[in-house]
Design an enzyme around this catalytic site. Structure first.
Site, PDB file in Angstrom:
ATOM      1  CB  CYS A  15      -0.901   0.149   1.305  1.00 36.24           C
ATOM      2  SG  CYS A  15      -2.033  -1.160   1.181  1.00 36.24           S
ATOM      3  CG  HIS A  69      -0.036   3.468   4.092  1.00 36.92           C
ATOM      4  ND1 HIS A  69       0.153   3.368   5.401  1.00 36.92           N
ATOM      5  CD2 HIS A  69      -0.527   2.086   3.923  1.00 36.92           C
ATOM      6  CE1 HIS A  69       0.238   2.221   6.008  1.00 36.92           C
ATOM      7  NE2 HIS A  69      -0.182   1.540   5.040  1.00 36.92           N
TER       8      HIS A  69
END
Length: 532
Positions: A15, A69
């Site tokens: 991610c 993120h």
């Protein structure tokens, strides 16, 4: 009416690094982020982001949910004040991500990978992605009010980024979505065994699943022990259900976009930050360079192009196009209604198209969208959106771009979106012959930190080149102080011929009959990675 790119690839199947890569349009070796523990502006350079670029060109930019993120990789503030015009929104119930809310034996609650829930019994009686959808819909309502008010000055165009969490681990979703996938109909991966001649360094031991209460109870051996077949089916069923839950949320959001009057003048792009293994190669989750981990869904809708194409190819008149504009573009279709109610099974299938999953590709394309098989990368999104929106496109980055605030290591694919005739693109100079991904490892053999090594632990980097007909990967030593691979220190190679071996099950890199071809690919891979 959108275009689905079936060969779109992330630059790293994790991610944090993937998001920083596509939001800055630079590859992980440039952002110097391979984990989630550094902030690119401090560690690599003061690189301009996609929303920042739009903001600097007059757009009001807003973030809902998981866009950057969270944490260190976005400076604990979603890259404020650079990227956003207002405070980013995060759903309050994300705080319960790992809470023991999953039903289990004896009426107790657990922290499971398989976690269908009764939403009314969850903290705050909702789930994070539901909260994000409501927030995004409220943003659209507020914008519509502003634009329709005669007492306000003309409003700036908006850039709204909505980041959904699912189907991220844990697979927590409203339990009714299981009804769409009876367990008896859920298939197992056809290649659910350890591949022939697969290098050990390529293996990811899926520790994120092993850390869940339900998987711990299975007592699966580390690192290669497979999940039992019956539990593989349960995980796959929950993944499918979580995808349909996301389809439903996207359906609500797109319907709101149209209700508020923005569907005819808003570019929409739907994509994921990485793929996910569902038992292929005996593996789960992301954390690898395989097709299942690096290939991502990508759908682009451009209203002007969509409607002009309808007029040209189907209606042949402006008058009929105007009539078509009066039809609903994004009607909400409830995927949970049974076929014997007002929604047919065909309509249910249509609602799945937003996911971009391969199992619905063919029928989605037949519903009016297009499909492109050209190779594209997530680093291409930044320059592409600039072209489509009519703002300046970043220049191509030089080999060392650490001191350059705005540039791209991608290439705009707006030409593909604008051109309905794929034959005209076949030999065009734009079309990429290869796309590139990478993944770090702490050692040649799978260990507890193989999935997510921190920078200080990285000893090996796997660089992977995906071409139209094959994938070539080299695992080489890595200099973590200089942020570059040591090409003379080759630990392992992989070569898969995708026409005959789409599942990447038979590594041909050590087949002597391919030695010349491997040498050619190795040279091409090194050249490209050193160039960027």
């Amino acid at each position: 009416m959108g275009i689905k790119f079936s060969n779109a690839y992330a630059q790293q199947a994790l991610c944090g690094p993937s998001r920083v890569s596509f939001l800055t349009s630079r590859r992980p070796d440039t952002t110097r982020l391979y984990d989630v523990h550094s902030y690119w502006r401090h560690a690599a350079g003061n690189f301009t982001t996609l929303p920042q670029h739009f903001k600097e060109h007059g757009y009001h930019t807003a973030s809902v949910g998981k866009v950057f993120h969270p944490g260190k990789s976005s400076n604990f503030n979603d890259d404020q004040p650079y990227s956003w015009s207002e405070k980013p929104y995060h759903p309050s119930t994300q705080a319960y991500k790992n809470s023991k809310v999953c039903a289990g034996p004896g009426g107790r609650k657990y922290s499971n990978i398989v976690c269908p829930v009764n939403v009314t019994q969850q903290p705050e009686a909702t789930l994070p992605d539901m909260q994000s959808t409501r927030q995004a819909m409220q943003f659209l309502r507020d914008r519509a009010r502003l634009e329709s008010s005669p007492s306000t000055a003309p409003t700036a165009p908006f850039f709204l980024a909505v980041g959904y969490h699912k189907p991220h681990v844990p697979l927590k979703y409203p339990e009714q979505f299981l009804d769409l996938y009876p367990l008896s109909t859920v298939p197992l991966a056809s290649n659910r065994h350890y591949p022939e001649h697969m290098p050990l360094v390529a293996w990811n031991p899926w520790t994120d699943l092993r850390d869940r209460d339900d998987v711990k109870e299975l007592n699966v051996s580390f690192p290669f022990g497979p999940l039992p077949d019956d539990y593989q089916r349960l995980v796959r069923q929950s993944y499918y259900a979580a995808i349909s839950y996301m389809d439903d949320q996207i359906g609500h959001l797109l319907s709101s976009l149209e209700t508020q009057g923005f569907a005819n003048n808003t570019i929409i792009i739907l994509f994921g930050d990485h793929g996910w293994a569902l038992g292929e190669h005996q593996e789960w989750s992301k954390y690898s360079n395989f097709e299942v981990a690096t290939n991502v869904p990508l759908i682009v809708y451009v209203p002007i192009i969509a409607w002009s194409r309808f007029a040209r190819n189907r209606l042949q008149s402006v008058e009929k196009t105007k009539l078509l504009l009066e039809r609903s573009l994004f009607p909400y279709i409830n995927p949970l209604l049974p076929p014997h109610h007002s929604m047919t099974s065909g309509a249910r299938r249509e609602s799945e198209c937003a996911s971009g999953s391969d199992r619905v590709t063919a029928r989605c394309v037949r519903k009016g969208g297009r499909q492109s098989n050209v190779l594209v990368e997530l680093v291409d999104i930044f320059p592409t959106l600039c072209d489509l929106a009519g703002i300046p496109r970043p220049p191509t980055c030089p080999t060392n771009s650490s001191a350059i605030r705005l540039c791209t290591e991608g290439r705009s694919f707006a030409l593909v979106i604008r051109n309905s005739d794929s034959r005209l693109l076949k030999n065009h100079t734009w079309v990429k012959s290869a796309v590139f991904s990478q993944y770090p490892r702490p050692s040649n053999f799978p260990v507890a930190t193989s999935d997510q090594p921190r920078l200080r632990e990285i000893a090996v980097m796997g660089y992977s080149m995906r071409c139209t007909h094959h994938r070539y990967t080299e695992w080489i030593g890595f200099d973590k102080n200089m942020f570059r691979g040591i090409w003379s220190d080759v630990r392992a190679r992989e070569l898969y011929f995708l026409d005959k071996d789409p599942g990447e099950n038979h590594n041909q890199a050590y087949n002597k009959s391919h030695a010349t071809f491997v040498a050619k690919l190795a040279k091409q891979l090194r050249y490209q990675m050193e160039l960027s």
